[in-house]
Design a protein around this motif. Structure first.
Motif, PDB file in Angstrom:
ATOM      1  N   LEU A   1       0.835  -1.201   0.000  1.00  0.00           N
ATOM      2  CA  LEU A   1       0.000   0.000   0.000  1.00  0.00           C
ATOM      3  C   LEU A   1       0.865   1.244   0.000  1.00  0.00           C
ATOM      4  N   TRP A   2       1.887   1.249   0.840  1.00  0.00           N
ATOM      5  CA  TRP A   2       2.712   2.445   0.976  1.00  0.00           C
ATOM      6  C   TRP A   2       3.508   2.735  -0.301  1.00  0.00           C
ATOM      7  N   ARG A   3       3.955   1.713  -0.969  1.00  0.00           N
ATOM      8  CA  ARG A   3       4.815   1.911  -2.146  1.00  0.00           C
ATOM      9  C   ARG A   3       4.055   1.950  -3.463  1.00  0.00           C
ATOM     10  N   ARG A   4       2.959   1.156  -3.557  1.00  0.00           N
ATOM     11  CA  ARG A   4       2.295   1.012  -4.856  1.00  0.00           C
ATOM     12  C   ARG A   4       0.809   1.358  -4.815  1.00  0.00           C
ATOM     13  N   GLY A   5       0.292   1.702  -3.636  1.00  0.00           N
ATOM     14  CA  GLY A   5      -1.124   2.024  -3.537  1.00  0.00           C
ATOM     15  C   GLY A   5      -2.026   0.817  -3.683  1.00  0.00           C
ATOM     16  N   VAL A   6      -1.522  -0.382  -3.297  1.00  0.00           N
ATOM     17  CA  VAL A   6      -2.299  -1.621  -3.408  1.00  0.00           C
ATOM     18  C   VAL A   6      -2.696  -2.065  -2.003  1.00  0.00           C
ATOM     19  N   LEU A   7      -3.992  -2.105  -1.726  1.00  0.00           N
ATOM     20  CA  LEU A   7      -4.493  -2.430  -0.388  1.00  0.00           C
ATOM     21  C   LEU A   7      -5.023  -3.846  -0.319  1.00  0.00           C
ATOM     22  N   ASP A   8      -4.590  -4.603   0.702  1.00  0.00           N
ATOM     23  CA  ASP A   8      -5.186  -5.894   1.041  1.00  0.00           C
ATOM     24  C   ASP A   8      -6.068  -5.664   2.266  1.00  0.00           C
ATOM     25  N   PRO A   9      -7.390  -5.754   2.165  1.00  0.00           N
ATOM     26  CA  PRO A   9      -8.271  -5.443   3.297  1.00  0.00           C
ATOM     27  C   PRO A   9      -8.124  -6.381   4.492  1.00  0.00           C
ATOM     28  N   GLU A  10      -7.470  -7.523   4.302  1.00  0.00           N
ATOM     29  CA  GLU A  10      -7.299  -8.466   5.411  1.00  0.00           C
ATOM     30  C   GLU A  10      -5.883  -8.474   5.974  1.00  0.00           C
ATOM     31  N   SER A  11      -4.973  -7.725   5.371  1.00  0.00           N
ATOM     32  CA  SER A  11      -3.575  -7.733   5.808  1.00  0.00           C
ATOM     33  C   SER A  11      -2.999  -6.353   5.562  1.00  0.00           C
ATOM     34  N   ASN A  12      -2.873  -5.572   6.631  1.00  0.00           N
ATOM     35  CA  ASN A  12      -2.524  -4.155   6.491  1.00  0.00           C
ATOM     36  C   ASN A  12      -2.089  -3.594   7.841  1.00  0.00           C
TER      37      ASN A  12
ATOM     38  N   SER B   1       5.934  13.049   4.795  1.00  0.00           N
ATOM     39  CA  SER B   1       6.502  11.699   4.764  1.00  0.00           C
ATOM     40  C   SER B   1       5.504  10.636   4.329  1.00  0.00           C
ATOM     41  N   TYR B   2       4.233  10.986   4.199  1.00  0.00           N
ATOM     42  CA  TYR B   2       3.195  10.006   3.884  1.00  0.00           C
ATOM     43  C   TYR B   2       3.441   9.362   2.514  1.00  0.00           C
ATOM     44  N   ARG B   3       3.293   8.041   2.481  1.00  0.00           N
ATOM     45  CA  ARG B   3       3.354   7.289   1.237  1.00  0.00           C
ATOM     46  C   ARG B   3       2.076   6.466   1.115  1.00  0.00           C
ATOM     47  N   PRO B   4       1.514   6.357  -0.114  1.00  0.00           N
ATOM     48  CA  PRO B   4       2.169   6.547  -1.407  1.00  0.00           C
ATOM     49  C   PRO B   4       2.360   7.983  -1.868  1.00  0.00           C
ATOM     50  N   GLY B   5       1.743   8.981  -1.262  1.00  0.00           N
ATOM     51  CA  GLY B   5       1.956  10.360  -1.654  1.00  0.00           C
ATOM     52  C   GLY B   5       0.817  11.234  -1.156  1.00  0.00           C
ATOM     53  N   VAL B   6       0.954  12.555  -1.329  1.00  0.00           N
ATOM     54  CA  VAL B   6      -0.086  13.478  -0.891  1.00  0.00           C
ATOM     55  C   VAL B   6      -0.579  14.300  -2.075  1.00  0.00           C
ATOM     56  N   THR B   7      -1.809  14.779  -1.949  1.00  0.00           N
ATOM     57  CA  THR B   7      -2.405  15.695  -2.911  1.00  0.00           C
ATOM     58  C   THR B   7      -2.770  16.970  -2.164  1.00  0.00           C
ATOM     59  N   MET B   8      -2.214  18.101  -2.597  1.00  0.00           N
ATOM     60  CA  MET B   8      -2.472  19.357  -1.914  1.00  0.00           C
ATOM     61  C   MET B   8      -3.899  19.813  -2.217  1.00  0.00           C
ATOM     62  N   THR B   9      -4.618  20.177  -1.159  1.00  0.00           N
ATOM     63  CA  THR B   9      -6.034  20.492  -1.310  1.00  0.00           C
ATOM     64  C   THR B   9      -6.502  21.297  -0.102  1.00  0.00           C
ATOM     65  N   ASP B  10      -7.778  21.224   0.204  1.00  0.00           N
ATOM     66  CA  ASP B  10      -8.381  21.900   1.347  1.00  0.00           C
ATOM     67  C   ASP B  10      -8.954  20.828   2.277  1.00  0.00           C
ATOM     68  N   LEU B  11      -8.371  20.661   3.456  1.00  0.00           N
ATOM     69  CA  LEU B  11      -8.807  19.606   4.372  1.00  0.00           C
ATOM     70  C   LEU B  11     -10.187  19.855   4.944  1.00  0.00           C
ATOM     71  N   ALA B  12     -10.678  21.079   4.835  1.00  0.00           N
ATOM     72  CA  ALA B  12     -12.039  21.357   5.286  1.00  0.00           C
ATOM     73  C   ALA B  12     -13.064  20.563   4.480  1.00  0.00           C
ATOM     74  N   LEU B  13     -12.667  20.035   3.308  1.00  0.00           N
ATOM     75  CA  LEU B  13     -13.553  19.211   2.507  1.00  0.00           C
ATOM     76  C   LEU B  13     -13.804  17.853   3.156  1.00  0.00           C
ATOM     77  N   CYS B  14     -12.917  17.466   4.066  1.00  0.00           N
ATOM     78  CA  CYS B  14     -12.963  16.119   4.630  1.00  0.00           C
ATOM     79  C   CYS B  14     -13.549  16.065   6.037  1.00  0.00           C
ATOM     80  N   LEU B  15     -13.388  17.128   6.806  1.00  0.00           N
ATOM     81  CA  LEU B  15     -13.677  17.095   8.236  1.00  0.00           C
ATOM     82  C   LEU B  15     -14.936  17.874   8.584  1.00  0.00           C
ATOM     83  N   PRO B  16     -15.591  17.534   9.698  1.00  0.00           N
ATOM     84  CA  PRO B  16     -16.739  18.313  10.154  1.00  0.00           C
ATOM     85  C   PRO B  16     -16.343  19.763  10.423  1.00  0.00           C
ATOM     86  N   ASP B  17     -17.259  20.682  10.184  1.00  0.00           N
ATOM     87  CA  ASP B  17     -16.965  22.104  10.360  1.00  0.00           C
ATOM     88  C   ASP B  17     -16.506  22.421  11.774  1.00  0.00           C
TER      89      ASP B  17
END
Length: 545
Positions: free
Chosen positions: A141-152, A435-451
């Motif tokens: 997941l960290w290197r390639r963006g591939v998630l295993d829902p049972e092993s993480n 430091s987050y991997r696989p990477g970050v996208t610059m945006t507005d975090l207010a889009l994600c969180l409660p006001d």
């Protein structure tokens, strides 16, 4: 043996100054003292120019009686407490129904270990993989963006604590010193001996991996059995004529079935499908508070200088930590959570199409950045009143928003602190590299969180900048979202550690709402294992109800 506490010496004191300080405190001569050992060492950095090391030491004297009599009014000189662990029961050749532990995180690991040490040969189930295979899946997941829902990060041997700072301290007050038992077992498994004396011990991910393997080998050598990649999808409960519900067994995802009268439920805070299964099966579950927010990153050197001043970089002090909180005008409390000195922000999701973060450090804590959760407390009455599982739905909603804001590829949404305070989206990074991997996208975090969370965090960040110079630097990076601070539900239990309405089911650790971190989860695992063992032995002697 006597224990002296609150014995302060300068940071750069010579070795001989400690025994001299002991003799001075006790008013004895060198001949009176046989030996001493450091029981605990902390530091007091309130004055950055004169940092003090604060010791607790155990001292063996030729004659304790006159010293105790002379020092009877000094609360910092007492007999050394007995911190040895004593098993509540042991059996040489157990032939009764084997107890089952669901989950191989810190709670399940210590529940299994104690049961094995008492001779009860537990079966330990985990939906994930052995720790080294799980590590490979996590890196995918960290290197390639591939998630295993049972092993993480969340599921697999070692639990969520494996990919963390490995902190081994908590706020629990345990008169039986079970935390000492945990630390001793960790040292036996390969942890550095310093964790027995440092005030804020930690281990780090790489060491935790080998320790978990060692403890598994110990449990198996004592007759315990592990079954990995085995998810529990249902419980079998019998109800007698009086309406009493009792555990009979477990239904597995592969169609298998295990008879089980005593079951430790140590599934961790992210086993959302398990919480739903328990609720559907009629097990008493209730909503509980948790927190949501982001991870915040600064260069570790900024935090070191702010905390230690001219002593920044001292090897004894190591990488500086912080713990801060602020009660905002809107009635919410914002606070730092799971601070990771010299660490990294990691992808911690366990579900497809969702983004969640956590922090991780190695034992050396020598990565470029410091990070911590910057979170706001929420509670069922105000924020998710629609039933015991409504907190799970809220977590998922926030994580889905983060997934979309990050680009729908497991990149995390990120924002510069200055832009966050100004209420504008970020378009590029400043002087701090995330430091987050696989990477970050610059945006507005207010889009994600409660006001209300955004409002409280903006107010708190300014206040934190007054407490820690540079904390509110506009280039500090906020990475979203932090939602797995604790379980959003509690599988409530009684004084006997059993579920309120299902005998034989023992909710335990973070997932049940009874712990918060590696050490407290491990201690809870010990307590529950003791209750299970007494029930197993009582069952054999016809004393179990």
């Amino acid at each position: 043996m006597l224990r002296i506490t609150e014995l302060s010496l300068p940071l750069h004191h010579a070795d001989e100054e400690l025994p001299a300080a002991i003799r001075k405190r006790l008013r004895i001569t060198p001949r009176d003292m046989v030996r001493f050992a450091v029981a605990r060492r902390a530091h007091d950095a309130r004055d950055k120019n004169d940092i003090q090391l604060v010791y607790s030491v155990d001292v063996t004297l030729r004659d304790e009686a006159p010293v105790l009599a002379r020092m009877k009014k000094d609360r910092n000189v007492q007999r050394t407490p007995d911190t040895g662990y004593r098993f509540v029961t042991k059996v040489a050749d157990y032939r009764g129904p084997r107890p089952v532990v669901i989950g191989a995180g810190p709670c399940g690991l210590f529940a299994g270990l104690i049961l094995a040490q008492m001779g009860l040969k537990p079966i330990i189930l985990d939906r994930g993989k052995v720790v080294r295979e799980r590590t490979k899946d996590t890196w995918a997941l960290w290197r390639r963006g591939v998630l295993d829902p049972e092993s993480n990060v969340q599921f697999g041997e070692g639990g969520a604590g494996t990919f963390s700072d490995g902190k081994l301290y908590s706020r629990i007050k345990d008169p039986r010193h079970l935390d000492r038992k945990v630390l001793i077992e960790f040292v036996k498994a390969g942890a550095p001996r310093e964790i027995l004396t440092e005030a804020h011990p930690h281990i780090g991910t790489f060491r935790l991996v080998t320790m978990v393997e060692s403890m598994r080998a110990t449990i198996e050598a004592l007759g315990g059995e592990y079954r990995f990649e085995t998810r529990v999808d249902g419980i079998d409960v019998a109800t007698d004529a009086a309406g009493t519900r009792r555990m009979r067994g477990l239904h597995l995802h592969n169609g298998g079935y295990i008879e089980a009268e005593q079951v430790v439920l140590a599934v961790g805070h992210s086993a959302r499908d398990t919480f739903h299964m328990l609720h559907d099966a009629g097990v008493f579950v209730e909503a509980k508070p948790f927190s949501v927010g982001v991870r915040i990153e600064h260069p570790q050197s900024w935090i070191d200088n702010a905390r230690f001043g001219p002593n920044a970089g001292n090897a004894i002090l190591g990488a500086a930590e912080y713990h801060i909180s602020h009660h905002a005008k809107n009635g919410r409390t914002a606070y730092s959570f799971c601070m990771c000195p010299g660490g990294t922000v990691v992808a911690a999701t366990s579900e497809i199409g969702r983004v969640a973060t956590n922090g991780m450090s190695q034992y050396s804590r020598n990565e470029r950045n410091a990070n911590s959760g910057m979170v706001v407390g929420i509670d069922p009455a105000r924020d998710y009143p629609d039933g015991p599982l409504a907190g799970i739905a809220l977590q998922r909603e926030i994580e889905e928003r983060a997934f979309v804001a990050g680009g729908s590829n497991y990149n995390a949404p990120a924002q510069l602190l200055g832009d966050f305070l100004a209420g504008r989206p970020s378009t590029k990074l400043g002087s701090v590299t995330p430091s987050y991997r696989p990477g970050v996208t610059m945006t507005d975090l207010a889009l994600c969180l409660p006001d209300f969370a955004v409002t409280a965090m903006r107010e708190a960040l300014v206040q934190f900048g007054r407490e820690i110079p540079g904390y509110d630097h506009p280039d500090a990076v906020l990475t979203g979202v932090e939602t797995r601070t604790s379980a959003p539900v509690r599988t409530t239990r009684g004084d006997d550690f059993q579920s309120l309405n299902t005998l034989g089911l023992y909710p335990a650790g973070e997932g049940a709402g009874y712990a918060g971190g590696i050490l407290s989860a491990a201690v809870d695992g010990i307590k529950v294992a003791e209750a299970v063992a007494l029930a197993c032995i009582g069952r054999l002697t016809d004393k179990f109800p």
